[in-house]
Design an enzyme around this catalytic site. Structure first.
Site, short mmCIF file in Angstrom:
data_model
loop_
_atom_site.label_atom_id
_atom_site.label_comp_id
_atom_site.label_asym_id
_atom_site.label_seq_id
_atom_site.Cartn_x
_atom_site.Cartn_y
_atom_site.Cartn_z
CG HIS A 178 -0.25 0.47 2.52
ND1 HIS A 178 0.10 -0.64 3.31
CD2 HIS A 178 0.04 1.64 3.22
CE1 HIS A 178 0.76 0.07 4.46
NE2 HIS A 178 0.55 1.11 4.37
CG ASP A 231 -0.20 -3.92 2.71
OD1 ASP A 231 0.22 -3.60 1.54
OD2 ASP A 231 0.03 -3.11 3.63
CB SER A 270 2.93 1.85 6.53
OG SER A 270 1.59 2.14 6.74
CG HIS A 308 33.54 63.81 -60.91
ND1 HIS A 308 34.58 62.62 -61.10
CD2 HIS A 308 32.65 63.72 -61.98
CE1 HIS A 308 34.14 62.15 -62.18
NE2 HIS A 308 32.98 62.63 -62.79
#
EC number: 3.4.21.-
Length: 1020
Positions: A216, A225, A259, A725
């Site tokens: 996850h 998981d 986690s 000239h």
């Protein structure tokens, strides 16, 4: 009947019973229980055999011809191999001749061994041995030409790795050490079992945890998981033996951001969904219950779980990685951490909300909603928000000035809009239906401008293209509109003469009222030396009367300097030679828009007829200025010498620059004349156009503004030859030409404008093509001036950059240094130009470094290494010296050559140039040696003259005995001074004894000996 298809062939056969079926049927009829049955089965069997034989004979005859035809292909296919092509097609690939030879040789060997075995005598085999002798039985084989084999043996050695065998205890110890090393160095750990598990050690609340990578964290919400097998679990359990694993977690200590943390389920106080009692891998919380990553959850639960991932860290990691990849690689300073990091986060969030406003940065709906909004909607909804963020940054974070400037510019860009719809509507109403040019361009520009800030870069390019077409159309239209006839054109000479303040200032006039050139006279020699010829009066003036030009001729009135006392003959000199008469036309006029630029037009009378030139009488040694008004006569700067100068054919426009010199300040005369000689004349070349000449005058007027009101010499216009000239002091015998009205340099500059509509811009004026600077000739001049103080002094004053040409030869550089020329140049320029003094000092330092090198190549290497430094010091803009650009180009070439040689040397290539310096030095060194020998020779002659004069003066008063003693002392003194031994009277030859007055004999050759004898001879 039955049908069989072979490719495109179709065969129809009679229905028949197969042989096997017939045999089976016959056996069934021959059984005892069936013997009493009739003999019908025998008939069936015979019929079946007949049909089968018929079928087989028909099949054999059908394929016989085809097999004979395809026999060569089958023979070739015997050695072919089967390959599969791209789309699955399998086909035969022919083998090479080498492969076929190998196969045939192998078959021959096998056949020979078989025949040897079959033809051999019977014997009892007691032992098996290999007979190396060739068998007597030979098997015929095809003739095979054996080719030599050129095979290089492989040098690759096979590496056999030793198998690692470890005991259980050793394996445990090994994994503990790996874990300790990963924990100490922050390295990742990969456990490879049935599936790969990646983890690392991390610290949270002063506790160390082992954290595994769960699915996850990648943004997905799977049902599993993490999946672990038993072996991987045991290894993971060993790696997870940390302080965090043994820590007793109170309720609420497992928080978001954990986690994948591996903790002990026995030390958790929160309610949890346990997978087993050994490990607990944190996934998140569902209904206040901690969920293990290994537990299987439903799809609904996976969406309801509050995952304990750390999105802030993920955002920070992504931001950091992208920032490091996209940051500026080249900056002009060393970056430091001056701003507070937390405040940088605040300001970054404000900028993010100002550019892409959203509720959540991860919300896909906010992103889609913003992408679907138009620019007008974004401007209406978020311009106020941007202004609020800008005010927040200004009040709270004033140190972020760059962010404040960005928000301000972004807000201004969003507010750029064109609200003038009334003008857009009116233009569309008036010309919207017209598709022809120029209305199509106007309509397109109207459509683009109404977009305002929504215009893209391509829209701007398209608008500019249409605007260019409009400008072209308007220009052509304006040119085609005639505002009046040329017959109405009038351009009379002003009744007021031009006042030249330089010729009226008393401080610049002598007692006779003539203009005093001062220092300008000396610097004007640069013009007369290069662009004028001296008239030889003894040859007469006739050879100077006709002046040729690329498109015709013009006659001067120089012949009228010889006047007759006969009045009738003198009056004939007032008549000129008429040229072709031209009326006033468009060629005589110049326009800017609808208006005439009168100073760039020809002069006319009141009735509109052109003012034609009359004969212009000559004068001697004068510069005549004042074109259309009264002429003013100024003595030439070289009038004191009495010589008469006439401009070389094709460069009469130098008289214009000479007239500008009158208005130049004396201290700027040197710079002015060098700029004209070195910069402008080479660009103008021979017979330049009036536009180029006017551009050159504009260039000088920018550098020397006082020349803008300088008066011009008389300028005649020859429409037949399309030439101007510039009349000098010798006048013009040709008459009937038009007269240009421009009277000052400022008026002549108008010809340089591209907006001026005039055919006379392309008319030619006199010019000169000067020779390009020759490096070798200039180096020879520098060598010649080393031992000639007068020439060296002139070089130092007029062309100091010529000293830089000494870098072409170490010998020339050393000679300059040893002669003291570089030191003298430094002393001369130290109070006049610091840059030139610095350059001469650098040359002196370079000569000192060159003197330390022992070989010529080493000396050239020293010079090449310092070429870039010299180039940076010399190239500082435009300098009024002819040798400046030559020195710059020389140093630039040496610099580029050195850089390319370094590159070649780094790549390992040799440079052929190492042999060329010897040739250059051999070419230049004789010049230095010859100059030095001449100096020595002059010194010897002067020494001899001095000794001879001294001896002649003093020996007259001496007694004869003292006279002989004095002669011996003089001989000794002379030998000490000149380092040459002198023969005593005893060693002289009889001829030399008769010439006893000879003091010394040089050894430089017979010619020098004779010259010295003539100089040093005196009687005793």
């Amino acid at each position: 009947m039955s049908t069989i298809v072979f490719g495109s062939f179709t065969c129809h056969l009679d229905a028949a019973i197969h042989q096997d079926n017939a045999d089976r049927l016959a056996k069934a009829w021959t059984r005892p229980e069936n013997r009493q049955v009739s003999n019908a089965h025998l008939l069936c069997r015979r019929a079946a055999e007949s049909l089968i034989n018929t079928y087989e004979s028909a099949t054999a005859s059908a394929w016989k011809g085809l097999e004979e035809k395809l026999q060569p292909m089958f023979a070739k296919r015997e050695f072919s191999k089967t390959v599969t092509k791209r789309k699955g097609l399998r086909c035969f690939k022919e083998s090479s001749e080498k492969f076929i030879e190998k196969k045939l040789r192998k078959q021959y060997q096998e056949e020979r061994e078989r025949l040897q075995f079959l033809n051999g005598p019977d014997a009892i085999v007691n032992q098996i041995s290999v007979d190396k002798c060739e068998a007597s039985v030979r098997v015929p084989s095809p003739h095979i030409i054996e080719k030599p084999s050129f095979v290089t043996p492989s040098m690759k050695k096979k590496v056999v790795f030793k198998k690692v065998r470890m005991s259980e205890a050793s394996l445990q110890l090994f994994m503990r050490r790996v874990a300790a090393n990963a924990k100490a160095n922050g390295q990742k750990v990969e456990i490879i079992g049935r599936k790969r598990v990646v983890g690392n050690y991390t610290t949270k609340s002063r506790l160390t945890y082992f954290r595994t990578h769960v699915r996850h964290l990648d943004g997905s919400k799977p049902r599993y998981d993490l999946v672990l097998d038993e072996a991987t679990k045991k290894i993971l359990q060993l790696f997870a033996n940390t302080s965090g694993f043994h820590h007793v977690h109170k309720k609420g200590e497992v928080t978001p951001g954990m986690s994948g943390f591996v903790v002990n389920p026995m030390n958790l106080s929160d309610p949890m969904q346990v997978y087993d009692t050994d490990l607990f891998i944190v996934r998140g919380k569902h209904n206040s219950i901690l969920v293990d990553s290994r537990c299987k959850v439903s799809k609904k639960q996976s969406n309801e779980i509050i995952h304990y991932s750390d999105p802030g860290k993920q955002f920070s990691d992504g931001f950091t990685n992208s920032f490091m990849q996209c940051k500026l690689r080249e900056t002009d300073h060393q970056c430091t951490s001056d701003l507070d990091v937390k405040e940088c986060g605040y300001v970054a969030a404000l900028v993010c909300q100002a550019i892409i406003p959203c509720g959540k940065i991860t919300c896909l709906q906010c992103a889609q909603k913003y992408s679907y909004m138009s620019q007008q909607e974004i401007r209406d909804r978020f311009s106020t928000v941007i202004e609020q963020h800008e005010k927040t940054v200004m009040d709270n974070y004033p140190q972020f000035s760059h962010v404040l400037a960005f928000l301000k510019r972004y807000r201004e860009l969003m507010r750029v809009e064109n609200q003038n719809y009334e003008a857009f509507k009116d233009i569309t109403h008036m010309i919207g239906e017209r598709k022809e040019a120029p209305f199509s361009h106007l309509n397109k520009i109207n459509e683009l401008i109404i977009k305002g800030g929504m215009m893209s870069a391509q829209d701007y390019i398209e608008a500019s293209d249409h605007l260019r077409e409009l400008a072209r159309y308007q220009k052509n239209r304006t040119e085609n509109i005639r505002s009046g006839s040329i017959k109405a054109f009038r351009n009379k000479i002003s009744s007021k003469a031009h006042v030249n303040m330089q010729l009226m200032c008393d401080n610049q006039l002598d007692t006779n009222g003539n203009f005093v050139w001062g220092q300008r006279e000396y610097h004007a020699k640069r013009f007369f030396r290069n662009y004028f010829d001296v008239i030889d009066v003894s040859e007469g003036y006739r050879r100077h009367i006709v002046r040729e030009n690329p498109r015709g001729i013009r006659k001067l009135a120089i012949g009228n300097l010889v006047m007759s006392t006969n009045l009738a003959a003198l009056r004939k000199q007032l008549l000129g030679e008429e040229c072709i008469h031209f009326e006033v036309s468009k060629e005589c006029t110049s326009k800017r828009g609808e208006n005439f630029v009168y100073q760039c037009c020809c002069v006319t009378h009141e009735d509109g007829t052109p003012l034609e030139s009359e004969i212009i009488s000559p004068t001697k040694n004068h510069l005549v200025v004042g074109n259309s008004g009264d002429s003013k006569y100024v003595d030439l700067p070289t009038a004191k010498g009495g010589a008469m100068f006439i401009a070389k054919a094709g460069y009469c426009y130098i008289n214009i620059f000479l007239a500008m010199l009158i208005n130049i300040n004396e201290d700027e005369a040197k710079s002015f004349t060098k700029t004209v000689r070195d910069t402008l004349v080479p660009k103008l070349g021979t017979w330049p156009s009036m536009m180029d000449l006017a551009t050159a005058c504009h260039f000088l007027a920018v550098l020397y503004p006082e020349t803008r009101n300088a008066e011009l010499p008389r300028i005649l216009v020859d429409h037949e030859a399309k030439i101007f000239h510039v009349v000098d002091s010798f006048g013009s015998l040709s008459t009937g030409m038009h007269v240009l009205k421009a009277n000052t340099i400022n008026q002549l500059i108008s010809f340089a404008s591209d907006t001026l509509d005039s055919n006379m811009k392309t008319y030619l004026v006199g010019g000169l093509e000067v020779d390009k600077c020759d490096e070798f000739k200039n180096v020879k001049l520098l060598i010649r001036s080393i031992y000639k103080p007068q020439i060296m002094e002139q070089v130092l004053k007029e062309e100091p950059y010529l000293l830089l040409m000494s870098v072409l030869s170490p010998g020339v550089l050393m000679a300059l240094f040893n002669s003291g020329s570089l030191e003298k140049a430094t002393q001369y320029w130290i109070t006049r130009s610091h840059s030139l003094a610095a350059i001469t000092s650098m040359l002196s330092a370079l000569a000192a470094k060159v003197s330390l090198a022992s070989t010529l190549n080493a000396q050239m290497s020293v010079i090449d290494e310092h070429a870039a430094v010299l180039y940076d010091s010399v190239f500082v803009g435009t300098q009024p010296y002819a040798s400046y650009m030559m020195a710059v180009k020389t140093l630039e070439r040496m610099k580029a050559r050195t850089e390319s040689d370094h590159t070649l040397n780094d790549l390992g290539f040799s440079v052929l140039r190492q042999a060329t310096p010897h040739l250059v030095e051999k070419k230049l060194s004789p010049g230095i040696g010859a100059s030095l020998e001449r100096v020595k020779l002059v010194g010897k002659i002067l020494c001899n003259l001095g000794i001879a004069a001294m001896a002649k003066t003093y020996t007259k008063t001496f007694h004869p005995k003292r006279r002989r003693r004095f002669r011996r002392q003089v001989r000794h003194l002379r030998s000490v001074i000149t380092w040459q031994p002198v023969q005593t009277p005893e060693r002289r030859s009889p001829m030399e004894k008769r010439r006893c007055g000879l003091l010394y004999i040089p050894v430089d050759g017979e010619a020098i000996l004779q010259s010295h004898r003539n100089l040093t001879k005196f009687s005793s």
